[in-house]
Design a protein around this motif. Structure first.
Motif, mmCIF file in Angstrom:
data_model
loop_
_atom_site.group_PDB
_atom_site.id
_atom_site.type_symbol
_atom_site.label_atom_id
_atom_site.label_comp_id
_atom_site.label_asym_id
_atom_site.label_seq_id
_atom_site.Cartn_x
_atom_site.Cartn_y
_atom_site.Cartn_z
ATOM 1 N N SER A 1 0.825 -1.208 0.000
ATOM 2 C CA SER A 1 0.000 0.000 0.000
ATOM 3 C C SER A 1 0.859 1.258 0.000
ATOM 4 C CB SER A 1 -0.922 -0.003 1.230
ATOM 5 O OG SER A 1 -1.683 1.188 1.279
ATOM 6 N N ARG A 2 1.934 1.254 0.805
ATOM 7 C CA ARG A 2 2.819 2.433 0.843
ATOM 8 C C ARG A 2 3.517 2.649 -0.497
ATOM 9 N NH1 ARG A 2 3.750 0.280 5.961
ATOM 10 N NH2 ARG A 2 5.672 -0.751 5.296
ATOM 11 N N ARG B 1 -4.371 9.199 -9.154
ATOM 12 C CA ARG B 1 -4.789 7.994 -8.453
ATOM 13 C C ARG B 1 -4.810 6.833 -9.445
ATOM 14 N NH1 ARG B 1 -9.512 7.374 -7.099
ATOM 15 N NH2 ARG B 1 -10.456 9.143 -8.199
ATOM 16 N N GLU C 1 1.592 6.831 -6.818
ATOM 17 C CA GLU C 1 0.528 7.789 -7.156
ATOM 18 C C GLU C 1 0.993 9.222 -6.912
ATOM 19 O OE1 GLU C 1 -3.599 5.316 -6.413
ATOM 20 O OE2 GLU C 1 -2.521 6.084 -4.649
ATOM 21 N N ALA C 2 1.729 9.426 -5.810
ATOM 22 C CA ALA C 2 2.248 10.771 -5.529
ATOM 23 C C ALA C 2 3.256 11.195 -6.588
ATOM 24 C CB ALA C 2 2.877 10.795 -4.133
ATOM 25 N N HIS D 1 0.964 4.182 -2.885
ATOM 26 C CA HIS D 1 0.779 5.603 -2.567
ATOM 27 C C HIS D 1 1.963 6.432 -3.079
ATOM 28 C CE1 HIS D 1 -2.946 5.934 -0.353
ATOM 29 N NE2 HIS D 1 -2.640 4.880 0.409
ATOM 30 N N ARG E 1 -10.260 3.049 -3.875
ATOM 31 C CA ARG E 1 -10.243 2.161 -2.728
ATOM 32 C C ARG E 1 -11.592 2.202 -2.020
ATOM 33 N NH1 ARG E 1 -5.538 4.571 -3.709
ATOM 34 N NH2 ARG E 1 -3.547 3.487 -3.381
#
Length: 301
Positions: A38-39, A51, A45-46, A42, A55
């Motif tokens: 998940s990290r 996105r 995406e950043a 993220h 979710r």
């Protein structure tokens, strides 16, 4: 060129989660925790500013950007995996049998073979030596070489041949042997011990005629059954030998042997060293590689 790519771990995490439909399944494949997957997503995406997943409480759905990115990454990672496997897998080696007379193999070929192996690690060269080359007409069978380095004038019927270099005969002896004698003229060599190969018993008479001393014959001769031995015997101070300049060049350059008659140019008899093989095999990759390498080395001296 500097590549502007997101971290590979983030790309792998997204690709696995998108392909398998969840962070937990991706974590199991990648050997990390779902939180780590998940990290990484993220982070990606950043980095991209978009996105990639919608979710929900119990769902994970690709966005339009995620659906566009998934096949690109899957294809790239598949290609990378296949490419790494190809690069690291053992390359099949091609065996190539080559015959050469012992004097040629030791005096010229062996010192150069490390270069061939560096250039062609895919070829397993099997070098055999002897006095007489075996027949090549039987094809590639047990005990039959694929090619042979032969010596002579030719022609060799039914064989394709490539001249590597012609004979250039020069007298050679040990420096200490020469220092103990006064050999100002080539004629003086006739009174010394001359080393003779039984494979070429007339060499000295030809050399004396070439030096303008027609009809002169050696007073004392020490005979050997192989053309390899007279130059080696000369290096041990047993007398003077006639040797092919190409085969004794390293010994002359190192000073282990010297030419006692440098004013007489090398004797050329029209004979030489040739690579021979069956014409039908002239396009085989390994044989072409050997032929081109030998011709290049011969051209370099």
């Amino acid at each position: 060129m500097r590549r502007d790519l997101p971290p590979l771990n983030a790309l792998r995490a997204f690709e696995a989660a998108a392909r398998l439909g969840g962070f937990a399944a991706a974590a199991g494949e990648l050997g990390v925790t779902p939180g780590a997957v998940s990290r990484h997503v993220h982070l990606l995406e950043a980095r991209l500013g978009q996105r990639l997943f919608d979710r929900g409480p119990r769902s994970l759905t690709l966005t339009a950007a995620g659906r566009a990115l998934l096949p690109v990454l899957s294809e790239a990672l598949d290609a990378m995996e296949a490419g790494i496997a190809r690069a690291l897998s053992p390359r099949p080696r091609t065996a190539l049998g080559v015959f050469a007379q012992t004097s040629f193999a030791i005096g010229w070929m062996l010192p150069r073979l490390p270069r061939f192996h560096r250039e062609h690690p895919e070829i397993e060269l099997r070098l055999s030596t002897g006095i007489e080359a075996p027949a090549l007409h039987g094809g590639s069978g047990a005990g039959t070489p694929d090619a042979a380095v032969v010596h002579g004038r030719g022609p060799w019927p039914d064989l394709a041949t490539h001249l590597l270099f012609p004979d250039r005969l020069v007298p050679v002896c040990a420096p200490a042997w020469l220092a103990a004698r006064d050999l100002a003229e080539p004629r003086a060599l006739a009174g010394e011990t001359l080393l003779v190969s039984d494979t070429a018993p007339e060499d000295w008479e030809e050399w004396f005629a070439h030096a303008g001393l027609r009809g002169l014959r050696p007073d004392r001769a020490l005979r050997f059954g192989s053309s390899l031995l007279p130059p080696q015997a000369a290096g041990h101070g047993l007398g003077v030998a006639l040797a092919d300049l190409s085969l004794v060049q390293p010994e002359l350059e190192s000073g282990r042997l010297v030419n006692p008659a440098p004013a007489v140019p090398p004797l050329r008899r029209g004979t030489g060293w040739h690579l021979a093989h069956l014409p039908a095999r002239g396009r085989e990759v390994a044989l072409v590689a050997l032929r081109d390498w030998l011709l290049r080395e011969a051209g370099g001296g």
